[in-house]
Design a protein around this motif. Structure first.
Motif, short mmCIF file in Angstrom:
data_model
loop_
_atom_site.label_atom_id
_atom_site.label_comp_id
_atom_site.label_asym_id
_atom_site.label_seq_id
_atom_site.Cartn_x
_atom_site.Cartn_y
_atom_site.Cartn_z
N PRO A 106 11.03 11.98 5.77
CA PRO A 106 11.88 12.80 6.38
C PRO A 106 12.77 13.58 5.40
CG PRO A 106 12.83 10.83 6.90
CD PRO A 106 11.23 10.59 6.46
N TRP A 107 13.15 12.94 4.26
CA TRP A 107 14.10 13.74 3.21
C TRP A 107 13.20 14.61 2.53
CZ3 TRP A 107 19.00 13.76 4.14
CH2 TRP A 107 19.68 12.69 4.68
N LEU A 108 12.03 14.29 2.18
CA LEU A 108 10.99 14.89 1.57
C LEU A 108 10.59 16.36 2.48
CD1 LEU A 108 8.33 12.69 -0.03
CD2 LEU A 108 9.95 14.18 -1.35
N ILE A 109 10.48 16.03 3.67
CA ILE A 109 10.33 17.35 4.65
C ILE A 109 11.62 18.11 4.64
CG2 ILE A 109 10.02 17.95 7.21
CD1 ILE A 109 8.55 15.37 7.37
N ALA A 110 12.65 17.70 4.62
CA ALA A 110 13.98 18.41 4.71
C ALA A 110 13.94 19.17 3.27
CB ALA A 110 15.17 17.63 4.85
N PHE A 111 13.62 18.42 2.03
CA PHE A 111 13.60 19.14 0.87
C PHE A 111 12.72 20.42 0.96
CE2 PHE A 111 12.22 19.38 -3.49
CZ PHE A 111 13.68 19.74 -3.93
N GLY A 112 11.47 20.09 1.40
CA GLY A 112 10.52 21.12 1.27
C GLY A 112 10.87 22.38 2.23
N THR A 113 11.71 21.95 3.47
CA THR A 113 11.99 23.12 4.26
C THR A 113 13.09 23.98 3.47
OG1 THR A 113 11.63 21.84 6.23
CG2 THR A 113 13.04 23.58 6.41
N VAL A 114 14.01 23.26 2.92
CA VAL A 114 15.00 24.19 2.29
C VAL A 114 14.51 25.01 0.97
CG1 VAL A 114 16.93 23.67 0.84
CG2 VAL A 114 17.01 22.32 2.90
N ALA A 132 11.58 26.12 0.93
CA ALA A 132 10.88 27.24 1.47
C ALA A 132 11.84 28.50 2.04
CB ALA A 132 9.90 27.04 2.80
N VAL A 133 12.97 27.86 2.69
CA VAL A 133 14.24 29.02 3.05
C VAL A 133 14.60 29.69 1.77
CG1 VAL A 133 16.45 29.29 4.09
CG2 VAL A 133 14.77 27.69 5.37
N LEU A 179 14.86 33.40 0.72
CA LEU A 179 16.01 34.20 0.55
C LEU A 179 16.00 34.84 -0.95
CD1 LEU A 179 18.78 34.75 1.94
CD2 LEU A 179 19.56 32.56 0.81
N ARG A 180 15.26 34.12 -1.94
CA ARG A 180 15.13 34.61 -3.08
C ARG A 180 14.54 35.95 -3.25
NH1 ARG A 180 15.95 32.85 -8.37
NH2 ARG A 180 15.62 34.37 -9.78
#
Length: 569
Positions: free
Chosen positions: A55-63, A65-66, A70-71
């Motif tokens: 789940p932390w890896l999924i969260a990291f990948g989501t962040v 991507a965001v 944004l960049r």
């Protein structure tokens, strides 16, 4: 620096700049926060249940991507804002340069304006498009990472935070220590550019003197001076680069030692130590990039300061309540004008009734051309007044004043393009028949017939592909097309061969017909047809009157006339 940028451009550009800065700052913060997720990821991977990291890896990948989206939006905003600012800067600089007094354009400013309007503007405006994002990232992302480290371990967080004032102090010290060297380099750069332009313009003289194989000493000296100044500028920045590198390396070493000490004492886990060291390593790259960015930022700031100086130069003031003259008579009323410490025009009073011709004659340097320039308001008088139709030229707005006057100079400048495009500068909205009629009246049609391409023939930069007489015919056609009620002529036939002189003279006669004319002339037949003649010397009127009257007096004008009639031996 952003404040200076907005001052140079105008605050109407504040909104896109602030939007871009906000987007870039949010992107940098999100980048720093994304690294905080490495701690739970590594803790799970090094723990007894590695699958908890999913789940932390999924969260990291989501962040991430965001962050990428944004960049992209922030960089796109930067590029769009940069192109908008660049276009606005060119328009503002061009409009301002067009309103500055002609006297501002001294010989030394040729190189300055050339550098400023090309490389200078691009360098200054590149801040938004190319430098702002990495600068904000280099400052904000490490600070965000330090806050993240503080959240996980206050001891290591404080150790990382201790490097912040050191880095800031090094940046400030480097900026101050390199300021003088940077200023010298810019000055040498401007001088070298001026010398290059001078060298190119002097080619006919150098070749006529048989110096084509010699080095041009002034240019060589300026280039060597630029080389020495560039070397000093680079060396002055070197201590700051070394100091910043040592500070970053020292910070990482301190964190490594402190982390090992805390881990051995059982106060922090190996996963947390590894994650914090990864975060610290991530701080190093943007911090080290500050050294390179600082040099580019100093250059951009320097160009901005020069742009600011030029834009702060006061143009000729426009009247708050402009008056439009109803007549076209001219008057110089006790006019005085100084150029530096030299008096160019001294208490000159003249009048030219509407529809009549005034010829101004006299030796070189007498101030003849300056009278025409004062009438066209290229300068403002220091005393007295210049009037058109009884209205002081300072009370007439520039557009109205220029619409009243057609000027034909001795040195004609043509813009690179076709003959027709250069003629149409006199009145862009003229129809084809009017353009052709003006060309015929100026005897430009003879030139067009023998040129390959005819009306579409390219004149070259500055009109270099045409002869002096041909350029004069284009200039006269342009003035005829403008159809202004006042005509100013500045020795337009003084350097022409007999054939071109005859053609240009016929065009000038058509141009002067029915108009109020002030002419600076040496050709006797032009002077003879003037209604009034003023002999100028040392900025003062020595004699004035009609041609026959002045000859009868036997004064300076008669001597001038007799010398001009004496054949050269």
């Amino acid at each position: 620096m952003i404040r200076m940028l907005l001052r140079v451009l105008g605050h109407e550009y504040a909104r896109p700049v602030r939007r871009t800065v906000t987007l870039m700052t949010a992107t940098a913060i999100l980048e720093g926060l994304s690294y905080a997720l490495l701690v739970p990821v590594l803790r799970a991977l090094f723990g007894s249940t590695p699958e908890d990291a999913r789940p932390w890896l999924i969260a990291f990948g989501t962040v991430v991507a965001v962050y990428a989206v944004l960049r992209y939006v922030a960089d796109l905003s930067g590029f769009l804002a940069g192109t908008t600012l660049l276009r606005g800067m060119y328009h503002r600089l061009g409009d301002h340069l067009a309103r500055l007094p002609i006297g501002w354009y001294s010989a030394g400013r040729v190189g300055e304006v050339s550098v400023l309007a090309s490389r200078g503007v691009l360098q200054a405006m590149s801040v938004i498009a190319h430098l702002l994002a990495p600068l904000i990232s280099a400052c904000v992302t490490p600070l965000t990472i330090v806050v993240v480290i503080l959240a996980f371990n206050w001891q290591m967080g404080l150790a990382a935070l201790a490097a912040v004032p050191v880095v800031a102090a090094i940046q400030i010290w480097t900026g101050r220590s390199t300021a003088a060297a940077d200023a010298e380099r810019v000055e040498r750069d401007r001088e070298a550019t001026g010398r290059v332009i001078e060298y190119l313009q002097a080619q006919p003289v150098l070749r006529a003197g048989g110096r084509t194989v010699e080095r041009f000493g002034l240019l060589d000296d300026s280039l060597r001076g630029l080389q020495r100044a560039s070397r000093r500028s680079a060396l002055s920045a070197l201590p700051g680069i070394v100091g910043l590198t040592l500070t970053v390396q020292a910070m990482f070493t301190v964190l490594l030692v402190l982390g090992a000490y805390l881990a051995l004492g059982g106060k922090i886990g190996a996963a947390e130590i590894l994650a914090i060291l990864v975060l610290a390593a991530r701080c190093a790259d943007p911090l080290l990039s500050l050294a390179e960015m600082n040099g580019r930022l100093r250059g951009a700031r320097s160009e901005l300061a020069r742009l600011d100086t030029v834009l702060r130069t006061e143009p000729l003031p426009e009247p708050s309540e402009p008056v439009r003259p109803e007549r076209h008579d001219l008057e110089f009323d006790s006019v005085a004008f100084h150029h530096g410490d030299r008096t160019v025009i001294d208490d000159v009073s003249l009048s030219v009734p509407q529809g009549q011709r005034l010829a101004v004659v006299g030796p070189s340097g007498a101030g003849k051309s300056t009278l025409l320039q004062l009438l066209a308001r290229f300068y403002d008088v220091d005393a007295g007044a210049v009037r058109i139709g009884g209205v002081d030229v300072r009370a007439i707005d520039t557009e109205t004043l220029m619409a009243q006057i057609a000027i034909v100079f001795q040195d004609v400048y043509l813009f690179e393009g076709t003959i027709e495009e250069n003629v149409r500068l006199g009145r862009p909205d003229a129809d084809e028949a009017e353009v052709r009629a003006a060309a015929t009246a100026a005897r430009l049609d003879e030139v067009i017939e023998r040129l390959p391409g005819g009306w579409a023939a390219d004149v070259g930069e500055g009109g270099a592909l045409l002869s002096g007489g041909e350029r004069q015919r284009v200039s006269i056609a342009r003035a005829l097309l403008k159809n202004a009620p006042i005509v100013l002529l500045d020795e337009v036939t003084s350097a022409l061969d007999p054939v071109n002189e005859q053609a240009v003279h016929e065009g000038i006669e058509r141009l002067m017909a029915g108009r109020t004319v002030v002419m600076v002339a040496h050709r006797m037949r032009t002077i003879q047809r003037a209604d009034h003649i003023a002999f100028l010397d040392g900025g003062r009127i020595i004699e004035e009157g009609g041609h026959d009257e002045l000859l009868h007096r036997g004064g300076r004008y008669a001597d001038f006339w007799n010398i001009s009639l004496t054949p050269a031996r």
